[in-house]
Design an enzyme around this catalytic site. Sequence first.
Site, PDB file in Angstrom:
ATOM      1  N   GLU A   1       3.719   9.734  -5.813  1.00 50.21           N
ATOM      2  CA  GLU A   1       3.295   8.627  -6.521  1.00 50.21           C
ATOM      3  C   GLU A   1       1.991   9.209  -6.948  1.00 50.21           C
ATOM      4  OE1 GLU A   1       2.608   3.851  -6.200  1.00 50.21           O
ATOM      5  OE2 GLU A   1       2.184   5.064  -4.633  1.00 50.21           O
TER       6      GLU A   1
ATOM      7  N   GLU B   1       5.490  -3.279   0.752  1.00 52.56           N
ATOM      8  CA  GLU B   1       5.716  -2.847  -0.637  1.00 52.56           C
ATOM      9  C   GLU B   1       4.867  -1.416  -0.882  1.00 52.56           C
ATOM     10  OE1 GLU B   1       5.033  -1.520  -3.881  1.00 52.56           O
ATOM     11  OE2 GLU B   1       3.686  -2.849  -4.271  1.00 52.56           O
ATOM     12  N   LEU B   2       5.497  -0.391  -0.694  1.00 57.00           N
ATOM     13  CA  LEU B   2       4.930   0.888  -0.603  1.00 57.00           C
ATOM     14  C   LEU B   2       4.785   1.823  -1.975  1.00 57.00           C
ATOM     15  CD1 LEU B   2       6.547   1.640   2.957  1.00 57.00           C
ATOM     16  CD2 LEU B   2       4.579   0.368   2.355  1.00 57.00           C
TER      17      LEU B   2
ATOM     18  N   CYS C   1       1.454   0.033  -8.832  1.00 58.55           N
ATOM     19  CA  CYS C   1       2.623   0.756  -8.234  1.00 58.55           C
ATOM     20  C   CYS C   1       3.792   0.860  -9.189  1.00 58.55           C
ATOM     21  CB  CYS C   1       3.225   0.002  -7.055  1.00 58.55           C
ATOM     22  SG  CYS C   1       1.928  -0.320  -5.540  1.00 58.55           S
TER      23      CYS C   1
ATOM     24  N   GLY D   1       0.914  -1.186   0.047  1.00 58.66           N
ATOM     25  CA  GLY D   1      -0.074  -0.076  -0.111  1.00 58.66           C
ATOM     26  C   GLY D   1       0.933   1.368  -0.118  1.00 58.66           C
TER      27      GLY D   1
END
Length: 474
Positions: free
Chosen positions: A374, A246-247, A280, A227
Site C-alpha cells: 500500500e 480494517e487494514l 485506504c 490502520g
Amino acid sequence: MTAHPFWSAGTAATGDTEMTILNPYTGEAVGTVSVPTPEQVEEAVAAAHAAAAEAAALPAHVRASALDHVCGRMAERAEEIAQVITAESGKAIKWARAEVGRAVSVFRWAAEESRRDSGELQRLDTDAGGVGRMALIRRVPKGPVLGIPPFNFPLNLVAHKIGPAIAVGAPIILKPAPATPMTALLLGEIIAETDLPRGMVSVLPMPNDSAAALITDDRLPVVSFTGGAFGWEIQRRVPHKHLILELGGNAAAVVLDDADLDRAARRVALFGNSQAGQVCIGVQRVVVTETVHDAFVPRLVAQVEALGTGDPADPGTDVGPMIDEAAAERVLSWVGEAVEAGARVLTGGTRDGVTMAPTVLVDVPSEARVVRQEVFGPVLVVQRVADTDAAFAAVNDSDYGLQAGVFTRDLPTAFRAHRELEVGGVIIGDVPTFRADQMPYGGVKGSGVGKEGVRAAMTDLSEERVMVLTGIDL
C-alpha cells in the site's frame, strides 16, 4: 497555548503531560492536548466496564436522542470542525468539509438504526416439536469497545467507531491517532452534552506505545482498529477478543474496452491523489485493457497535471501535504525503487518537503513495492493488460482485497466482476474510493476482518440472544 482536555467517562480532565500537534504543511504548532496518566486511563476503563449493563439496557429513544444531538451539533459547528481537521491533518479544506458532512450522516444513520433495531420473531411450529413455541431473537452488545482510528479521517473514522457503539449500547474508549487528536476531542465535547451514562464514551489521546495496556485489558472485549499491518499484531496479542480490523489495501481501478475514458480519467486522477493519496481505498493500481490503453493514459496524465496542489487551506487545492516528511520521503523512495527497476515516470515523481507531486508510473515491474504494497501516497501505477480476463486476474493478484472499481457499461461484466473479484466491495462505473457510510465496508485477505458501515458495525459489535416463548397458541 492552553492544552485541550481529554474526555474521561464524559468528563473533561487533564493529565500531567501534553502532546503538541503540528500543522503538516506549515510545521507550526496548532494546539496541545493533555495526555491522561496511567491512573486516569484506569479510571476511564473502569467506568466503561461499570457502565456496560446500564448502557446495554438504555431505551432506544435515549440512544437515538443522544445520536441526534451529536448529529445536529456537528452540523452547527461544521466549519469549525473542518478547520480543525485541516489544521492538524493537512487535509485540503474541500475534503475536510466533505468529511464533516459524512460524519454528520454517520450519526444520523446510527440514530435511525438504533430506533429500528427491534430483533426478529420466528415461529417454531414448523416442526411438530415446536408447536406452541415462538423465538424472539435480539442482539445484545458484546461489551465495552476499544476504538483505534487512524490519522487520515480524524472525524469520520472516529464517527464510525463511536456512532455504532452508542447505537447498540456499548461503552467505548477511543484512542485517537497521535497526529490528529483535536478533532476527536471536539467530538468528545459534543458527546459530553448528551445524557448518556457516565462511562459511555471516553476520548483518550496518547502515544501509540502507551496503548498496549488498553489492547490487552479484558474489560474491553472488543477492539475496532483501522490502520496498517499492526492490526495483525493486535490479533496475535489478543486472539480471544472480538476484532474488527480494517487494514488498508492497494485498490485497483479497472478500465475496460467500453469505458467512458474521459470520465474514468477524471475520477481516477482525482481519487488517486485526493488527500495526498492517504486513503485506504484511494486508487493505486490502474488496470487498463490493451484496446483503450494508449487513448486513456494521456487523458489520465492531463487530468493529474490539472489538479491543484499545495496549501490545504486554499479552497482550490485538491492535493495537500502528506502527514509528515517521513511519509513523503518513503513514498518518493518507493517511486525511485520502481524507476531503478525499469518503470517510467509520466508526471510527478518529485516532492517539496511534505508535499509529494501527484505521480503516474508505467512499465512498473510486478514485484515493485508500489504494486505489491500500500503506497498510501499520491502515486498511480498504470498496468496494461490484454482483456477483461487479464484485468480481473491482475486485480486479484494482490495480498489485499478491500475494494475495486470497474469502469464498464456492460451489465453481465458488472455481475462477473462482483462474482470474481476478491475484494470486499466492487464499484461499477466508478473508482474504488466510493463509500456510502451506511453500506457494509471491509475487506478480505490482508485488508482485515469484520465490517464497518453503521448497520454492519452494529452487528459486529453485538451478538444474537434467543428467547423461546412456550405455550403460545399461534
